[in-house]
Scaffold this motif. Structure first.
Motif, mmCIF file in Angstrom:
data_model
loop_
_atom_site.group_PDB
_atom_site.id
_atom_site.type_symbol
_atom_site.label_atom_id
_atom_site.label_comp_id
_atom_site.label_asym_id
_atom_site.label_seq_id
_atom_site.Cartn_x
_atom_site.Cartn_y
_atom_site.Cartn_z
ATOM 1 N N VAL A 158 1.743 -0.472 2.844
ATOM 2 C CA VAL A 158 1.669 -1.200 4.085
ATOM 3 C C VAL A 158 0.010 -1.763 4.095
ATOM 4 N N SER A 159 -0.071 -2.825 5.008
ATOM 5 C CA SER A 159 -1.361 -3.397 4.881
ATOM 6 C C SER A 159 -1.886 -3.518 6.378
ATOM 7 N N ASP A 160 -3.464 -3.648 6.486
ATOM 8 C CA ASP A 160 -3.887 -3.727 7.741
ATOM 9 C C ASP A 160 -3.616 -2.774 8.927
ATOM 10 N N VAL A 161 -3.285 -1.423 8.324
ATOM 11 C CA VAL A 161 -2.818 -0.452 9.449
ATOM 12 C C VAL A 161 -3.804 0.102 10.143
ATOM 13 N N THR A 162 -3.433 0.408 11.364
ATOM 14 C CA THR A 162 -4.270 0.710 12.663
ATOM 15 C C THR A 162 -4.010 2.269 12.815
ATOM 16 N N ASN A 163 -2.801 2.718 12.613
ATOM 17 C CA ASN A 163 -2.528 3.989 12.943
ATOM 18 C C ASN A 163 -1.123 4.438 12.123
ATOM 19 N N ALA A 164 -0.895 5.894 12.269
ATOM 20 C CA ALA A 164 0.127 6.219 11.257
ATOM 21 C C ALA A 164 0.563 7.690 11.994
ATOM 22 N N VAL A 165 1.628 7.863 12.481
ATOM 23 C CA VAL A 165 2.179 9.301 12.616
ATOM 24 C C VAL A 165 3.390 9.604 11.927
ATOM 25 N N CYS A 166 3.645 10.978 11.993
ATOM 26 C CA CYS A 166 4.953 11.331 11.180
ATOM 27 C C CYS A 166 5.805 12.232 11.944
ATOM 28 N N GLY A 167 7.150 11.965 12.042
ATOM 29 C CA GLY A 167 8.350 12.833 12.215
ATOM 30 C C GLY A 167 8.496 13.871 11.371
ATOM 31 N N PRO A 216 12.187 4.401 0.677
ATOM 32 C CA PRO A 216 10.809 4.687 0.398
ATOM 33 C C PRO A 216 9.703 3.325 0.657
ATOM 34 N N ARG A 217 10.329 2.395 0.945
ATOM 35 C CA ARG A 217 9.510 1.118 0.959
ATOM 36 C C ARG A 217 9.192 0.859 2.526
ATOM 37 N N PRO A 218 8.092 1.139 3.115
ATOM 38 C CA PRO A 218 8.029 0.638 4.753
ATOM 39 C C PRO A 218 8.474 -0.570 5.169
#
Length: 549
Positions: A158-167, A216-218
């Motif tokens: 992924v590129s230019d990411v601002t946040n990430a959360v997980c289930g 596996p690929r966002p």
């Protein structure tokens, strides 16, 4: 000009504070149907020795996680807890009882993080994302599932990411890329990835066993390509998101009404929540959160709304309803674990929900759980900067400003001693492999030899069964509580709503029947081998479905 620029940079720098922790410390058994040894839980907010004085600015966990993540103002990343799939990112599978810096991220400033059941995702200041841990379903977003376990950080696609959360077993990223502001990867079983499908297929030709194709690929969610998603939260198998216009969307597992659509149907694509429209849009300062079986968001005036299985003893909230006990409070931060929530509001820290390990922090003399929001008295007057909740634990970062010496009155935790770490617990479920218990951090002492000798003796003691504590399943569906019961074989043990998915286990041993019905034999008789068939009791068959002798 240089002075003004430096001043602005200082104002924009993340504000740090003191991390306090409450809840379970026996990571190898927390959240599992296993006897828990008393005395190892921190029932009140406690400081962690090796983070005392460190300016922590952000903490992360997850509704299905038994590990923790903390970030300091200099971008250093610390992890600790369970590590059976490398989710701590240290290049091994060794459990850490105390915060340990992830050296594989030393060249990056980490600003955001999220925790899944057994994986972790982080975001750098340069808007790059890294992940580590279990990758069976492609949840770390590396583009491949070839390596099922990644114990060191790998870069996400992924590129230019601002946040990430997980289930539990999937990940959601927010990005500044136009048309792709939200991307997902991982397990699609309940539609929680938002791509309009659950990727279901027959595991083997001619069988009814189902499997779900890993992603596996966002991939950007096409249904939201015209929206700018600014906020997101994940439960075990559902997602909640808000856009820049103040609309709220939910998708994934629909049990208990956690999606807020007045029905319990799974949603494979984002669906707008009707409550948050017109004059009740989500403001830019809103907070959204998701527990294992419920969701939450603050709307106009800061009013908190919740929906789903909010209280274990009441009816499900099939659509967002205001939590009037928190009316008038300005909630700045909120997070939800498996069955509990913690929020920072004004100069108070408030907790509510069902607790088993002291994760609500009400202290040894306070209530264990609270259906209604309740202040954590020992933190009263303290300003919470960040909160995070996982299975049986909570992390709270409090501002040191105007705190005086009150922080010094909190207990300090040094980690488990070798003797505590050597105690063995026998799991209550038959035919299930007990995970190895890792030794805790050894403390320096003048009696090191005595401690080591005592530790060896403790290890040589015969296994002793400890009576099983009351499970949360007494008040709520056990499938939603024991979220990490079988990490290796069962991907769905955390959130099964549909009837019949958790059939009773079968045994080849003849057993004593329980329930209603007649036994399979009228009398106890011996066969030609000399073995004896069990006599049925009550209503049920003696040879099947009963409790094995």
């Amino acid at each position: 000009m240089a002075t003004e620029a430096a001043s602005n940079q200082e104002e924009n720098a993340p504000k740090g504070g003191e991390l306090v922790f409450c809840g379970a410390t026996q990571w190898e058994v927390v959240g599992r149907r296993t006897a828990v040894i008393s005395g190892t839980n921190l029932l009140a907010p406690t400081r962690l020795r090796n983070l005392m004085g460190v300016n922590i600015c952000f903490v992360a966990a997850g509704t299905a996680s038994s590990h923790c993540v903390a970030l300091d103002v200099d971008g250093r990343c610390y992890t600790w807890g369970r590590n059976e799939k490398g989710q701590l990112g240290h290049g091994d599978l060794l459990q850490r009882d105390m915060p340990t810096r992830v050296t594989g991220l030393s060249n990056h400033r980490i600003v955001k993080a999220g925790g899944g059941r057994q994986h972790t995702v982080v975001v750098t200041e340069d808007r790059i994302s890294f992940a580590f841990g279990w990758n069976k379903h492609g949840q770390i977003g590396s583009g491949s599932t070839r390596n099922e376990v990644e114990s060191s950080p790998v870069q996400c696609l992924v590129s230019d990411v601002t946040n990430a959360v997980c289930g539990a077993d999937f990940t959601v990223w927010l990005s500044n890329v136009q048309g792709s502001t939200i991307l997902t990867a991982g397990l699609p079983q309940y539609g929680q990835l938002g791509h309009g499908t659950d990727n279901e297929y027959n595991a083997k030709e001619g069988t009814v066993k189902l499997a779900y194709e890993a992603q596996p690929r966002p991939r950007a969610i096409a249904a939201l390509s015209a929206k700018t998603i600014t906020k997101v939260a994940c439960g075990n198998n559902h997602t909640v998101a808000a856009d820049s216009n103040g609309f709220v969307y939910t998708w994934g597992f629909g049990g208990y009404g956690r999606l807020g659509h007045k029905e319990q149907k799974d949603e494979w694509s984002p669906r707008i929540v009707e409550t948050f429209q017109k004059s009740n849009l989500i403001p830019p300062t809103a907070v959204i959160a998701a527990g294992a079986t419920y969701s939450a968001a603050t709307a106009g005036g800061g009013q908190l709304y919740m929906w789903g299985k909010v209280k274990p003893t009441s009816d499900n909230w099939m659509y967002p309803k205001p939590v009037f006990d928190l009316s008038g409070w300005q909630i700045r931060c909120m997070d939800s674990g498996n069955t509990h929530s913690v929020c920072g509001a004004d100069d108070s820290v408030i907790g509510f929900g069902t607790a088993q390990y002291g994760e609500l922090g009400f202290g040894p003399s306070g209530p264990k759980s609270s259906a209604n929001p309740k202040k954590i008295d020992i933190l009263e007057g303290m300003h919470a900067i960040s909160v995070a909740c996982g299975i049986g634990h909570s992390l709270i970062v409090v501002d040191r400003t105007n705190m005086g010496d009150r922080i010094e009155k909190l207990d300090v935790y040094d980690g488990r001693s070798p003797i505590e770490a050597a105690v063995e617990v026998v799991e209550d479920i038959p035919n299930k492999k007990q995970p190895a218990i890792k030794s805790g951090k050894k403390r320096k002492s003048g009696s090191d030899g005595a401690i080591a000798e005592a530790s060896v003796k403790a290890e040589k003691k015969p296994r002793k069964k400890v009576s099983k504590k009351k499970d949360l399943s007494d008040t709520e569906n056990s499938d939603d509580n024991d979220v990490d019961d079988n990490d290796d074989d069962d991907d769905d043990d955390d959130d099964t709503y549909k009837e019949g998915e958790n059939g009773s286990s079968k045994s080849n041993t003849k057993s004593r029947g329980r329930g209603r019905g007649k036994s399979s034999g009228k009398k106890v008789v011996k066969d030609h081998t000399g073995s004896t068939a069990a006599r049925g009791r009550g209503r049920g068959r003696g040879a099947k479905g009963g409790k094995a002798k």
